[in-house]
Design a protein around this motif. Sequence first.
Motif, PDB file in Angstrom:
ATOM      1  N   GLU A   7       0.829  -1.209   0.000  1.00 23.91           N
ATOM      2  CA  GLU A   7       0.000   0.000   0.000  1.00 23.91           C
ATOM      3  C   GLU A   7       0.866   1.262   0.000  1.00 23.91           C
ATOM      4  N   ASP A   8       1.990   1.245   0.726  1.00 23.11           N
ATOM      5  CA  ASP A   8       2.907   2.391   0.722  1.00 23.11           C
ATOM      6  C   ASP A   8       3.412   2.662  -0.695  1.00 23.11           C
ATOM      7  N   TRP A   9       3.771   1.602  -1.392  1.00 24.35           N
ATOM      8  CA  TRP A   9       4.270   1.747  -2.761  1.00 24.35           C
ATOM      9  C   TRP A   9       3.180   2.273  -3.695  1.00 24.35           C
ATOM     10  N   ILE A  10       1.961   1.769  -3.530  1.00 25.46           N
ATOM     11  CA  ILE A  10       0.857   2.239  -4.377  1.00 25.46           C
ATOM     12  C   ILE A  10       0.581   3.716  -4.095  1.00 25.46           C
ATOM     13  N   ALA A  11       0.571   4.088  -2.826  1.00 24.59           N
ATOM     14  CA  ALA A  11       0.330   5.490  -2.462  1.00 24.59           C
ATOM     15  C   ALA A  11       1.407   6.399  -3.050  1.00 24.59           C
ATOM     16  N   ALA A  12       2.657   5.986  -2.962  1.00 26.54           N
ATOM     17  CA  ALA A  12       3.756   6.790  -3.516  1.00 26.54           C
ATOM     18  C   ALA A  12       3.666   6.829  -5.038  1.00 26.54           C
ATOM     19  N   GLY A  13       3.316   5.710  -5.652  1.00 26.67           N
ATOM     20  CA  GLY A  13       3.130   5.687  -7.100  1.00 26.67           C
ATOM     21  C   GLY A  13       1.986   6.598  -7.526  1.00 26.67           C
ATOM     22  N   TYR A  14       0.925   6.606  -6.732  1.00 24.77           N
ATOM     23  CA  TYR A  14      -0.212   7.471  -7.051  1.00 24.77           C
ATOM     24  C   TYR A  14       0.174   8.940  -6.903  1.00 24.77           C
ATOM     25  N   GLU A  15       0.972   9.249  -5.910  1.00 24.43           N
ATOM     26  CA  GLU A  15       1.457  10.631  -5.757  1.00 24.43           C
ATOM     27  C   GLU A  15       2.282  11.044  -6.976  1.00 24.43           C
ATOM     28  N   SER A  16       3.155  10.146  -7.435  1.00 27.08           N
ATOM     29  CA  SER A  16       3.950  10.441  -8.633  1.00 27.08           C
ATOM     30  C   SER A  16       3.051  10.648  -9.842  1.00 27.08           C
ATOM     31  N   PHE A  17       2.056   9.764 -10.000  1.00 30.93           N
ATOM     32  CA  PHE A  17       1.090   9.898 -11.087  1.00 30.93           C
ATOM     33  C   PHE A  17       0.358  11.228 -11.000  1.00 30.93           C
TER      34      PHE A  17
END
Length: 181
Positions: A7-17
Motif C-alpha cells: 500500500e505504501d508503494w501504491i500510495a507513492a506511485g499514485y502521488e507520482s502519477f
Amino acid sequence: MARLTREDWIAAGYESFSAAGITAVAVEPVARALGATKGSFYWHFADRRELVDAVLGRWRELETEHLIDEVERVQPASARLPALLELIARRTGRRSGERTLYADATGPVRAVVSAVTERRVAYLASLVEASGIAPDEARRRAVIIVSAVIGYQQLVSGGWDAASDPRSLVDTLHALASGAS
C-alpha cells in the motif's frame, strides 16, 4: 525505519502519477521518494506494470467510482446531474496526473483508460437521460461533455486561468446536458 507495505508503494506511485502523469510511475523515482531500495519494490511487485496497474486501479476508484458513489447519494435524483458537474468542475484543476493520461495511454494503460472513460460516459448518459433526453442523444451529449472536461483539463494545464471561474464551466456543461440555452 518501518517496513514498507504494498500500500505504501501504491500510495507513492499514485502521488507520482498525480504530480507528473503515468510515465512518472517508475520504480527508481518512486523508491527514492519512499527512501527505499528497488529490492523493497520487488518484494511487493513483480514489475513496473503491476505497480502501474495498481495506480490506475486507485485512479479509477478515486476519480470515478467514489465520485459516482457520492453523486448517487444526492437527493432528489434530479439534482444528481448538476451535482456531478459541480464536482467535476471543482476537481478539474487538481487532477494533474489525468491531464496527461489520455495522451500517454498506450498498451495496457489504454485499455484501462478506455474502460474508465466508458464508465464515465455511461454514467453521465444515464443522468442526462433521467433528465428527459432520449437515450441516443443522452449518450452523444455525455461523450461531448466528457471530451470537453478532458480538453478543459488540457487548457488549465497549459496555464490558462479558466479554473478561476469553475461556475462558468458548470453552467455551460449543464446547459449542454439538459438542452437548455
